[in-house]
Scaffold this active site. Structure first.
Site, PDB file in Angstrom:
ATOM      1  N   ASP A  94      20.895  -6.239  16.615  1.00 59.47           N
ATOM      2  CA  ASP A  94      22.241  -5.886  16.162  1.00 59.47           C
ATOM      3  C   ASP A  94      23.008  -5.331  17.357  1.00 59.47           C
ATOM      4  O   ASP A  94      22.471  -5.246  18.466  1.00 59.47           O
ATOM      5  CB  ASP A  94      22.172  -4.905  14.988  1.00 59.47           C
ATOM      6  CG  ASP A  94      21.529  -3.585  15.381  1.00 59.47           C
ATOM      7  OD1 ASP A  94      21.170  -3.394  16.569  1.00 59.47           O
ATOM      8  OD2 ASP A  94      21.372  -2.732  14.500  1.00 59.47           O
ATOM      9  N   ASP A 268      18.438  -9.172   6.348  1.00 56.22           N
ATOM     10  CA  ASP A 268      17.518  -8.180   6.929  1.00 56.22           C
ATOM     11  C   ASP A 268      17.726  -6.880   6.181  1.00 56.22           C
ATOM     12  O   ASP A 268      18.806  -6.637   5.652  1.00 56.22           O
ATOM     13  CB  ASP A 268      17.831  -7.918   8.408  1.00 56.22           C
ATOM     14  CG  ASP A 268      18.966  -6.920   8.558  1.00 56.22           C
ATOM     15  OD1 ASP A 268      20.120  -7.307   8.311  1.00 56.22           O
ATOM     16  OD2 ASP A 268      18.697  -5.731   8.838  1.00 56.22           O
ATOM     17  N   CYS A 306      -0.240 -11.620  -6.472  1.00 58.27           N
ATOM     18  CA  CYS A 306      -0.020 -11.661  -5.024  1.00 58.27           C
ATOM     19  C   CYS A 306      -1.338 -11.983  -4.313  1.00 58.27           C
ATOM     20  O   CYS A 306      -2.390 -11.459  -4.683  1.00 58.27           O
ATOM     21  CB  CYS A 306       0.522 -10.322  -4.548  1.00 58.27           C
ATOM     22  SG  CYS A 306       0.805 -10.262  -2.770  1.00 58.27           S
ATOM     23  N   CYS A 308      -1.728 -11.537  -0.940  1.00 57.23           N
ATOM     24  CA  CYS A 308      -1.659 -10.945   0.404  1.00 57.23           C
ATOM     25  C   CYS A 308      -2.968 -10.219   0.734  1.00 57.23           C
ATOM     26  O   CYS A 308      -3.795  -9.957  -0.142  1.00 57.23           O
ATOM     27  CB  CYS A 308      -0.459 -10.012   0.545  1.00 57.23           C
ATOM     28  SG  CYS A 308      -0.728  -8.320  -0.003  1.00 57.23           S
ATOM     29  N   CYS A 311      -3.580  -7.125  -1.432  1.00 56.98           N
ATOM     30  CA  CYS A 311      -3.916  -7.397  -2.834  1.00 56.98           C
ATOM     31  C   CYS A 311      -5.260  -8.106  -2.985  1.00 56.98           C
ATOM     32  O   CYS A 311      -5.932  -7.969  -4.006  1.00 56.98           O
ATOM     33  CB  CYS A 311      -2.795  -8.195  -3.495  1.00 56.98           C
ATOM     34  SG  CYS A 311      -1.292  -7.212  -3.673  1.00 56.98           S
ATOM     35  N   HIS A 337       2.069  -5.524   1.986  1.00 52.49           N
ATOM     36  CA  HIS A 337       2.356  -6.160   0.691  1.00 52.49           C
ATOM     37  C   HIS A 337       3.858  -6.395   0.497  1.00 52.49           C
ATOM     38  O   HIS A 337       4.276  -7.484   0.108  1.00 52.49           O
ATOM     39  CB  HIS A 337       1.807  -5.326  -0.469  1.00 52.49           C
ATOM     40  CG  HIS A 337       2.348  -5.790  -1.777  1.00 52.49           C
ATOM     41  ND1 HIS A 337       1.838  -6.874  -2.447  1.00 52.49           N
ATOM     42  CD2 HIS A 337       3.442  -5.389  -2.488  1.00 52.49           C
ATOM     43  CE1 HIS A 337       2.580  -7.114  -3.524  1.00 52.49           C
ATOM     44  NE2 HIS A 337       3.554  -6.226  -3.565  1.00 52.49           N
TER      45      HIS A 337
HETATM   46 ZN   LIG Z   1       0.173  -8.140  -2.139  1.00 54.41          ZN
END
Ligand SMILES: [Zn+2]
Length: 379
Positions: A94, A268, A306, A308, A311, A337
């Site tokens: 930025d 963002d 999820c 990920c 998880c 996560h």
């Molecule tokens: Zn997750």
């Protein structure tokens, strides 16, 4: 050579959302996309390898903060921000403007730039379009932002008009001061608050300068959600279809979907990483505050839908214990996560655009997340 180009792949027949691809000197990324924020040349608690693993291919870093520490000269000597932080993907910086206007209360805006005080130690500082360009050229991000004024919400029409005109003059000065136009793409920022005529004026001013991309600024500064959606509806149609559009500072799941529907390509926000460090997670069924006592013996993952790293391997009970004990690993897991969740959400949005069903996807997602409830929270 233009360092940043945009390819429009298709638009969603239900909503008009755009599926596209942005090409940068550090690789290409598909849009709509979410950019994790690495304020101080690090996405807090995440390694670059972890960001790659969750398919982040562009991250954002903050000019103002890196200017104050460690200083852009050190980053230039290191070979630029990519080398300094060991990140091979694309980076957007930025302009520093937003922090000057939000972090510093002692400031004076003059035509030349802005006088203000360092939020860390109170020292007097001055930031101008030329200085913002020099710092960003030293940092060496793929995408840089023009130095603009970000007025608060609400602002009077009279004030906003003079601000929009100054932002246009500053944008022109940024282009002139840009020292590496073949290597770094500079985006202009459309301002104008909630005023239709001023959004038009600002868009026209900036389009005449022919930037490789345009940001929509001055939103997510405290205005109601319907105001943001209305401003997007009147602003994105003003922008060229062959350039990327970036909505600054927006990261709640509903706003990402609503923004994509209104033709935004890039987003963002610090939201997913900031709330993660407070023990709050975004899940497919809504917000989950993992700190809560009710999770003490809950051995399910944060989000059962999820896949990920957090998880797949850890339970709510364990993460709650870590977060309550201020253990860094707990914050790493919630951060991992949340970022994975938003990046995956954008993947689902892109898939829905490809199949002309983003309208249906929004309905299903909002229903499941709880955004349709009258007391729905922002994220
Ligand atoms: Zn997750």
């Amino acid at each position: 050579m233009v360092p940043i180009t945009y390819e429009l792949i298709k638009t969603d027949k239900q909503t008009g959302a755009r599926l596209g691809r942005v090409h940068t000197p550090h690789g290409s990324f598909d849009t709509p996309t979410f950019m994790p924020v690495g304020t101080l040349a690090t996405v807090k608690t995440m390694s670059p390898e972890e960001l790659q693993e969750m398919n982040a291919n562009i991250i954002l870093s903050n000019t103002y903060h890196l200017w104050l520490r460690p200083g852009e000269d050190i980053i230039r000597e290191a070979g630029g921000l990519h080398k300094f932080m060991n990140w091979d993907g694309a980076i957007l910086t930025d302009s520093g403007g937003f922090q000057v206007f939000s972090l510093s209360d002692m400031r004076e805006i003059v035509e030349e730039g802005v006088h203000f005080r360092n939020h860390l130690n109170g020292d007097k500082l001055f930031l101008s379009p030329e200085k913002a360009m020099q710092i960003q050229n030293d940092l060496g991000a793929d995408i840089m932002m023009a130095f603009d004024e970000c007025p608060p919400f609400p602002a009077t029409h009279e004030y906003m008009k003079s601000s929009v005109e100054r932002t246009a003059r500053w944008a022109e000065r940024c282009l002139e001061a840009h020292g590496r136009p073949d290597e770094q793409g500079l985006f202009g920022i459309v301002q104008g608050g909630e005023y239709e005529d001023l959004r038009k004026q600002s868009a026209n001013d900036l389009i005449s300068l022919d930037f490789p991309g345009y940001a929509i600024g001055g939103l997510s500064v405290g205005e109601p959600k319907d105001v943001m959606n209305r401003v997007l509806e009147l602003t994105t149609p003003l922008l060229p279809t062959d350039k990327p559009r970036y909505l600054m500072g927006v990261g709640s799941p509903d706003s990402l979907i609503d923004g994509a529907i209104r033709g935004v390509d890039m987003f963002d926000c610090v939201l997913p990483t900031r709330i993660a460090r407070n023990g709050t997670c975004m899940t497919s069924t809504g917000r989950l505050v993992v700190r809560n006592a009710k999770f003490a013996r809950d051995f399910r993952p944060i989000d059962e839908n999820c896949d990920c790293y957090a998880c797949r391997n850890y339970s709510r009970a364990y993460i709650r214990h870590l977060v309550k004990s201020n253990e860094t690993f707990g914050f790493r897991l919630t951060t991992y996560h949340n970022l994975h969740f938003l990046l995956k959400l954008m993947e689902q949005v892109r898939a829905a655009i490809r199949e002309d069903r983003l309208g249906d996807f929004k309905e299903e997602f909002f229903e499941q997340y709880g955004f349709n409830k009258p007391d729905a929270k922002n994220f």
